[in-house]
Design an enzyme around this catalytic site. Structure first.
Site, mmCIF file in Angstrom:
data_model
loop_
_atom_site.group_PDB
_atom_site.id
_atom_site.type_symbol
_atom_site.label_atom_id
_atom_site.label_comp_id
_atom_site.label_asym_id
_atom_site.label_seq_id
_atom_site.Cartn_x
_atom_site.Cartn_y
_atom_site.Cartn_z
ATOM 1 N N THR A 148 0.831 -1.215 0.000
ATOM 2 C CA THR A 148 0.000 0.000 0.000
ATOM 3 C C THR A 148 0.863 1.261 0.000
ATOM 4 O O THR A 148 1.986 1.251 0.523
ATOM 5 C CB THR A 148 -0.905 0.000 1.254
ATOM 6 O OG1 THR A 148 -1.447 1.306 1.458
ATOM 7 C CG2 THR A 148 -0.121 -0.358 2.518
ATOM 8 N N ASP A 149 0.307 2.340 -0.526
ATOM 9 C CA ASP A 149 1.030 3.621 -0.475
ATOM 10 C C ASP A 149 1.102 4.157 0.953
ATOM 11 O O ASP A 149 1.831 5.115 1.220
ATOM 12 C CB ASP A 149 0.393 4.656 -1.414
ATOM 13 C CG ASP A 149 -1.032 5.057 -1.039
ATOM 14 O OD1 ASP A 149 -1.663 4.337 -0.224
ATOM 15 O OD2 ASP A 149 -1.526 6.073 -1.553
ATOM 16 N N GLU A 150 0.343 3.538 1.869
ATOM 17 C CA GLU A 150 0.366 4.027 3.254
ATOM 18 C C GLU A 150 1.710 3.775 3.924
ATOM 19 O O GLU A 150 2.011 4.374 4.956
ATOM 20 C CB GLU A 150 -0.797 3.415 4.059
ATOM 21 C CG GLU A 150 -2.124 3.769 3.414
ATOM 22 C CD GLU A 150 -3.357 3.509 4.255
ATOM 23 O OE1 GLU A 150 -3.250 3.457 5.476
ATOM 24 O OE2 GLU A 150 -4.431 3.369 3.639
ATOM 25 N N TYR A 185 -1.487 -0.467 11.003
ATOM 26 C CA TYR A 185 -1.695 -1.139 9.708
ATOM 27 C C TYR A 185 -0.518 -0.862 8.771
ATOM 28 O O TYR A 185 0.102 -1.775 8.229
ATOM 29 C CB TYR A 185 -3.005 -0.657 9.066
ATOM 30 C CG TYR A 185 -3.118 -0.950 7.582
ATOM 31 C CD1 TYR A 185 -3.152 -2.264 7.110
ATOM 32 C CD2 TYR A 185 -3.174 0.075 6.636
ATOM 33 C CE1 TYR A 185 -3.244 -2.546 5.748
ATOM 34 C CE2 TYR A 185 -3.270 -0.189 5.275
ATOM 35 C CZ TYR A 185 -3.307 -1.501 4.838
ATOM 36 O OH TYR A 185 -3.378 -1.779 3.493
ATOM 37 N N LYS A 241 2.366 -3.445 7.185
ATOM 38 C CA LYS A 241 2.627 -3.631 5.751
ATOM 39 C C LYS A 241 4.086 -3.291 5.417
ATOM 40 O O LYS A 241 4.720 -3.967 4.607
ATOM 41 C CB LYS A 241 1.679 -2.759 4.911
ATOM 42 C CG LYS A 241 0.206 -3.089 5.033
ATOM 43 C CD LYS A 241 -0.167 -4.462 4.499
ATOM 44 C CE LYS A 241 -0.108 -4.564 2.986
ATOM 45 N NZ LYS A 241 -0.624 -5.885 2.510
HETATM 46 P P1 NAD Z 1 -9.947 -6.994 2.543
HETATM 47 O O1 NAD Z 1 -9.878 -6.648 3.983
HETATM 48 O O2 NAD Z 1 -11.210 -6.723 1.786
HETATM 49 O O3 NAD Z 1 -9.634 -8.554 2.351
HETATM 50 C C1 NAD Z 1 -8.574 -9.197 3.001
HETATM 51 C C2 NAD Z 1 -8.716 -10.686 2.736
HETATM 52 O O4 NAD Z 1 -7.621 -11.370 3.389
HETATM 53 C C3 NAD Z 1 -10.013 -11.295 3.303
HETATM 54 O O5 NAD Z 1 -10.574 -12.174 2.354
HETATM 55 C C4 NAD Z 1 -9.541 -12.045 4.536
HETATM 56 O O6 NAD Z 1 -10.364 -13.164 4.874
HETATM 57 C C5 NAD Z 1 -8.143 -12.474 4.114
HETATM 58 N N1 NAD Z 1 -7.273 -12.735 5.257
HETATM 59 C C6 NAD Z 1 -7.050 -11.931 6.333
HETATM 60 N N2 NAD Z 1 -6.206 -12.527 7.185
HETATM 61 C C7 NAD Z 1 -5.864 -13.720 6.625
HETATM 62 C C8 NAD Z 1 -5.008 -14.766 7.029
HETATM 63 N N3 NAD Z 1 -4.339 -14.731 8.196
HETATM 64 N N4 NAD Z 1 -4.878 -15.835 6.222
HETATM 65 C C9 NAD Z 1 -5.557 -15.900 5.051
HETATM 66 N N5 NAD Z 1 -6.393 -14.948 4.632
HETATM 67 C C10 NAD Z 1 -6.547 -13.862 5.408
HETATM 68 O O7 NAD Z 1 -8.707 -6.289 1.881
HETATM 69 P P2 NAD Z 1 -8.526 -5.562 0.473
HETATM 70 O O8 NAD Z 1 -9.011 -4.176 0.594
HETATM 71 O O9 NAD Z 1 -9.045 -6.427 -0.605
HETATM 72 O O10 NAD Z 1 -6.930 -5.497 0.393
HETATM 73 C C11 NAD Z 1 -6.194 -6.564 -0.180
HETATM 74 C C12 NAD Z 1 -4.723 -6.235 -0.120
HETATM 75 O O11 NAD Z 1 -4.469 -5.026 -0.816
HETATM 76 C C13 NAD Z 1 -4.182 -6.041 1.295
HETATM 77 O O12 NAD Z 1 -2.899 -6.619 1.369
HETATM 78 C C14 NAD Z 1 -4.111 -4.526 1.446
HETATM 79 O O13 NAD Z 1 -3.093 -4.159 2.365
HETATM 80 C C15 NAD Z 1 -3.797 -4.111 0.033
HETATM 81 N N6 NAD Z 1 -4.258 -2.772 -0.360
HETATM 82 C C16 NAD Z 1 -5.579 -2.409 -0.193
HETATM 83 C C17 NAD Z 1 -5.995 -1.155 -0.631
HETATM 84 C C18 NAD Z 1 -7.445 -0.733 -0.512
HETATM 85 O O14 NAD Z 1 -7.765 0.411 -0.864
HETATM 86 N N7 NAD Z 1 -8.362 -1.574 -0.079
HETATM 87 C C19 NAD Z 1 -5.094 -0.284 -1.228
HETATM 88 C C20 NAD Z 1 -3.754 -0.693 -1.376
HETATM 89 C C21 NAD Z 1 -3.365 -1.938 -0.953
HETATM 90 P P1 TYD Z 2 -10.341 4.536 4.753
HETATM 91 O O1 TYD Z 2 -11.350 4.087 3.757
HETATM 92 O O2 TYD Z 2 -10.383 3.955 6.123
HETATM 93 O O3 TYD Z 2 -8.919 4.318 4.071
HETATM 94 P P2 TYD Z 2 -7.432 4.738 4.587
HETATM 95 O O4 TYD Z 2 -7.539 5.348 5.914
HETATM 96 O O5 TYD Z 2 -6.734 3.439 4.622
HETATM 97 O O6 TYD Z 2 -6.939 5.680 3.560
HETATM 98 O O7 TYD Z 2 -10.447 6.108 4.910
HETATM 99 C C1 TYD Z 2 -10.301 6.957 3.786
HETATM 100 C C2 TYD Z 2 -10.309 8.386 4.288
HETATM 101 O O8 TYD Z 2 -11.599 8.683 4.845
HETATM 102 C C3 TYD Z 2 -9.318 8.626 5.403
HETATM 103 O O9 TYD Z 2 -8.760 9.937 5.261
HETATM 104 C C4 TYD Z 2 -10.148 8.550 6.664
HETATM 105 C C5 TYD Z 2 -11.492 9.064 6.214
HETATM 106 N N1 TYD Z 2 -12.647 8.468 6.913
HETATM 107 C C6 TYD Z 2 -13.641 9.290 7.445
HETATM 108 O O10 TYD Z 2 -13.581 10.527 7.348
HETATM 109 N N2 TYD Z 2 -14.695 8.703 8.070
HETATM 110 C C7 TYD Z 2 -14.806 7.353 8.204
HETATM 111 O O11 TYD Z 2 -15.797 6.885 8.822
HETATM 112 C C8 TYD Z 2 -13.786 6.524 7.653
HETATM 113 C C9 TYD Z 2 -13.852 5.033 7.768
HETATM 114 C C10 TYD Z 2 -12.728 7.126 7.008
#
Ligand code: NAD
Ligand code: TYD
Length: 340
Positions: free
Chosen positions: A126-128, A151, A155
């Protein structure tokens, strides 16, 4: 590449990525390995069940034996790892599972890759990991990681291990660093599906702090296409940023969602900010673009598709919002909304 293990494939991005793989690569076998935490939904995989190329294995990436036997039995040659605990607010409430899954689980996968001599492993990061980015700068892949939430730190910890395994053992691994995704099947704890589903139900949208924090939102399929490009054309030992380049303040996002749904802006409820809230993320994507990737959805198209999907798929999110989610929502928002 023939037998791909996709960890976390029952989650948001993972299930969209499985869809892309099965559509694009007729000769790939896709084995999803997923623990099915609260975020992993069997229904996200329902559409693949009839496909003989698709297999689901329920398992935990921290369980060495389960990982090893899956690699062995399915003759895995390629790993794409999405499995993680992913929600920043939950990492603030309870970091334990983040450190366990995101760091230790990554180590287990790296060890199994080494033992079974996989051809390639892509770890989705992630970019985080870059932390808060000052205005005027956009992160490039060589920038230092300065994670600021449990988090993001988990990562980043995983990324350090991945790189160390590449250097020390010559493991053919690489990393992508995606920005915030929006689109179908995102668990409604994340801001966009939370705001959309609350707005549909005419309940307040909790906006942290002044709502002026910025995120680079990208459509999930654009991110998946970037992961696919990195998987097939990226160099091992490298990291690749993937993002839209469009920066959107949370309050602007909230207004756009309400406008698309024809709901009043008065639904927005400013609430106490998230501790350590990163105000801005921003990435340069020249490196992945040089491999031939570019996003196909602009902000308006990405958001409209996303909002329409939740409006049309209440049967997906209503059961989620009535389960474990209620307790999470109470813990996370009750006092915030009470004080607002
Ligand atoms: P999500 O939370 O929707 O899904 C995570 C999945 O991982 C779930 O299916 C969960 O059951 C599985 N999981 C969790 N712990 C596990 C374990 N111990 N063993 C096996 N499976 C397990 O997440 P997402 O939003 O789809 O993100 C997927 C990946 O992309 C993550 O690695 C996250 O850090 C990365 N990512 C997400 C975003 C975003 O905007 N959502 C952006 C950049 C990177
Ligand atoms: P989020 O979807 O949790 O992603 P991330 O924090 O990983 O970027 O949040 C996106 C942005 O929205 C972040 O700046 C936090 C803000 N946010 C709110 O203002 N209210 C909320 O209830 C949530 C979940 C997030």
């Amino acid at each position: 590449m023939r037998n791909l293990l996709v960890t976390g494939g029952a989650g948001f991005i993972g299930c969209n990525f499985v869809e892309l793989l099965l559509e694009r690569y007729p000769d790939y076998r896709v084995i999803v390995f997923d623990k099915l935490t609260y975020a992993g939904r069997p229904e996200n995989l329902a559409r693949f069940r009839g496909d003989a190329r698709f297999t689901f294995v329920r398992g935990d990436i921290c369980d060495t034996e389960a990982v090893r036997s899956t690699f062995r039995e399915h003759q895995i040659d390629t790993l794409v790892s999405f499995a993680a605990e992913t929600h920043v607010d939950r990492s603030i409430m309870a970091p334990d599972a983040f450190i366990r899954t995101d760091v230790f689980g990554t180590y287990v996968l790296l060890e199994a890759m080494r033992e079974y001599q996989l051809e390639r492993g892509l770890f989705v990061s992630t970019d985080e990991v870059y932390g808060h980015i000052e205005p005027g700068h956009s992160s490039v892949e060589d920038d230092p990681m300065k994670p600021r939430s449990p988090y993001a730190a988990s990562k980043a910890g995983a990324e350090h291990l991945i790189y160390a395994y590449h250097i020390t053992y010559g493991l053919p691994v690489l990393v992508t660093r995606g920005t915030n995704n929006i689109g179908p099947y995102q668990y409604p704890e994340k801001a966009v599906p939370l705001f959309v589903t609350n707005a549909i139900d005419d309940i307040p949208l909790p906006l942290y702090g002044d709502g002026r924090q910025m995120r680079d939102y990208q459509y999930v399929m654009d991110h998946c296409e970037g992961i696919d490009v990195a998987l097939h054309h990226g160099a091992v030992g490298e990291a690749y940023n993937i993002g839209s380049g469009v920066e959107t303040e949370n309050i602007v996002m909230a207004h756009a969602i309400l406008d698309l749904l024809g709901k009043p802006h008065s639904l927005i409820r400013p609430v106490a900010d998230r501790p350590g809230h990163d105000r801005r993320y921003s990435v340069r994507t020249d490196k992945i673009r040089a491999l031939g990737w570019q996003p196909r959805h602009d902000f308006a198209a990405a958001l409209e598709r996303t909002v329409r999907w939740y409006a049309a798929n209440e049967a997906w999110w209503r059961p989620i919002k009535s389960g474990e989610y209620r307790e999470f929502y109470r813990q996370q928002y009750q006092s915030r909304l009470g004080q607002a």
